[in-house]
Design an enzyme around this catalytic site. Structure first.
Site, PDB file in Angstrom:
ATOM      1  N   ARG A  34       6.831   3.826   4.634  1.00 40.99           N
ATOM      2  CA  ARG A  34       7.734   2.209   6.163  1.00 40.99           C
ATOM      3  C   ARG A  34       8.429   2.085   5.546  1.00 40.99           C
ATOM      4  NH1 ARG A  34       1.905  -1.377   5.585  1.00 40.99           N
ATOM      5  NH2 ARG A  34       1.059  -0.043   5.155  1.00 40.99           N
TER       6      ARG A  34
ATOM      7  N   VAL B 198       5.039  -3.181  14.975  1.00 43.71           N
ATOM      8  CA  VAL B 198       4.380  -4.187  14.259  1.00 43.71           C
ATOM      9  C   VAL B 198       5.510  -4.910  13.757  1.00 43.71           C
ATOM     10  CG1 VAL B 198       2.846  -5.660  14.098  1.00 43.71           C
ATOM     11  CG2 VAL B 198       2.207  -3.458  14.967  1.00 43.71           C
TER      12      VAL B 198
ATOM     13  N   CYS C 244       0.686  -1.231   0.071  1.00 42.81           N
ATOM     14  CA  CYS C 244       0.316   0.017  -0.722  1.00 42.81           C
ATOM     15  C   CYS C 244       0.918   1.605   0.535  1.00 42.81           C
ATOM     16  CB  CYS C 244      -1.034   0.028   1.325  1.00 42.81           C
ATOM     17  SG  CYS C 244      -2.653  -1.068   1.542  1.00 42.81           S
TER      18      CYS C 244
ATOM     19  N   LEU D 168      13.979  -0.409  11.018  1.00 36.93           N
ATOM     20  CA  LEU D 168      13.498  -0.963  12.005  1.00 36.93           C
ATOM     21  C   LEU D 168      14.274  -2.211  12.208  1.00 36.93           C
ATOM     22  CD1 LEU D 168      10.787   0.961  13.531  1.00 36.93           C
ATOM     23  CD2 LEU D 168      13.010   1.301  14.222  1.00 36.93           C
TER      24      LEU D 168
END
Length: 420
Positions: A120, A163, A115, A124
């Site tokens: 994003r 997450v 998406c 990490l």
């Protein structure tokens, strides 16, 4: 590209059976790469992203088949690279990296797609694996990870709740030497589900669901059978479908305890809600919802994946509601589309101010991301006239047969194939 043609307005009423959670099934499928024996994963939804993942596991050398459950046998994995042609459609592919480097000492994954919401980065994930002792280089569009021997347990403090990165570190740490502690870990139910799956295979993970997860490394993971948690976002989407159409619904095969923040807001909007162990009922008694104020935040706060649906609720509610998005930037792409259907709203940076209108009118609209597109389909169900929702491949990535389930609630919706 397929479209949905929706004829409204309809008051939705009936029952729906909720599918397994996409956001748990994906990390669980990737985590199956850690197992040296066959695993059976039950309640896996039928979605494009799941099909892509199964194909990807197959390309890595795993045996994957689906007959009700998904069976993965990763004992003969012999390819350690997730190629661009599969990864480009789906960000979740980064989850192959941790298991590959943890079990085989090497892994590479093409930089991902998915998406188009906000930034994003995979930083990490990379940071976490480096803390566990992996060497990582970015070259030719690939993230390449290697380690001599086994990964080593580490005390990792996440500077941002993620997450995706929590899943990567937790999965990789299961086979590391020694103990890993993740501080400021994500607390989502899907993290808990992934940890429970890994523990079923012999991992030693504790604290999942809190902000501190402890993983004691083990030498190997075996096989097992596991059932994926029900999809809380699909559940929430159907509850909103009933709420905005002034209808009633019973959601079966769901987990009310994963939806506290959403249920609280629906009650505030005037819905009568009852819950059982695995069901939720909502009844509007024919009334229009009341506007609510929503601020997204990491679990157990209000989920960003329910923000678009509640934007719609506020846009047809009594009064004015304010929605603030704190997780992703650029996540109000559905609002201009809803304005074309007669909604009244202003976007101010990460906030949308929704002025409720009595009715929407059908229009041609375009899906932009997964959850935004669901809200457009629901808008079509309650708008007067015909709504065409274009680019619905976004919906197929995250909802299992949404049109069949809406039709069972009384919606007049059909999928139009592009060549018709």
């Amino acid at each position: 590209m397929d479209k949905f043609r929706v004829q409204g307005p309809t008051r939705l009423a009936g029952e729906v059976t909720i599918s397994g959670a996409k956001n748990a099934a994906l990390p669980i499928l990737f985590a199956a790469l850690l197992a040296e024996e066959p695993v059976e994963i039950q309640n896996v939804p039928k979605l494009r992203d799941i099909d892509t993942t199964m194909k990807l596991l197959g390309q890595l050398g795993a045996r994957v088949e689906r007959n009700g459950s998904v069976h993965v046998d990763a004992s003969n994995v012999n390819v350690f690279c997730a190629p661009y042609d599969l990864v480009k459609t789906m960000r979740a592919s980064i989850w192959a990296l941790g298991p590959l480097v943890a079990r085989f000492g090497q892994g590479q994954v093409s930089l991902p797609g998915g998406c188009a919401i906000g930034a994003r980065p995979v930083d990490l994930h990379i940071y976490g694996l480096e803390q566990l002792g992996a060497q990582i280089v970015l070259e030719e569009g690939y993230v390449k990870a290697t380690v001599d021997g086994r990964l080593k347990g580490a005390h990792i403090v996440m500077d941002k709740v993620s997450v995706g990165a929590t899943v990567t570190i937790m999965s990789a740490a299961t086979l590391a030497e020694g103990t890993t502690i993740i501080e400021n870990a994500a607390r989502e139910p899907e993290i808990v589900d992934t940890a429970n799956f890994l523990n079923t295979l012999g991992a030693k993970i504790s604290g999942a669901g809190s902000d501190k997860i402890t993983i004691e490394g083990v030498a190997r993971l075996g096989g097992g059978v596991y059932r994926v948690v029900p999809d809380r976002i699909e559940t929430g989407t159907f509850l909103v479908a009933a709420a905005v159409s002034r209808g009633q619904i019973i959601c079966r095969n769901t987990r009310p305890d994963t939806l506290d923040a959403v249920l609280a807001k629906l009650r505030e909007a005037g819905a009568e809600i009852e819950i059982g162990e695995d069901w939720i009922s909502l009844d509007m008694h024919g009334k229009r919802p009341k506007a609510v104020t929503v601020r997204t935040s990491p679990h157990p706060g209000f989920p960003t994946d329910m923000q678009a649906q509640f934007s719609l609720l506020n846009l047809v509610a009594e009064g004015t509601g304010v929605i603030t998005e704190t997780i992703f930037e650029n996540r109000f792409m559905h609002v201009p589309e809803l304005i074309r259907m007669g909604a009244q709203a202003e976007i101010e940076s990460n906030t949308v101010i929704c002025h409720g209108v009595d009715k929407l009118s059908g229009a041609q609209v375009m899906a932009t991301d997964l959850r935004a597109s669901a809200s457009l389909v629901l808008a079509g169900c309650i708008a007067e006239g015909v709504t065409i929702v274009d680019r619905i491949y976004h919906i197929d990535r995250g909802y299992d047969r949404i049109e069949d389930k809406l039709r069972a609630l009384g919606a007049n919706i059909e999928r139009v194939k592009e060549h018709e």
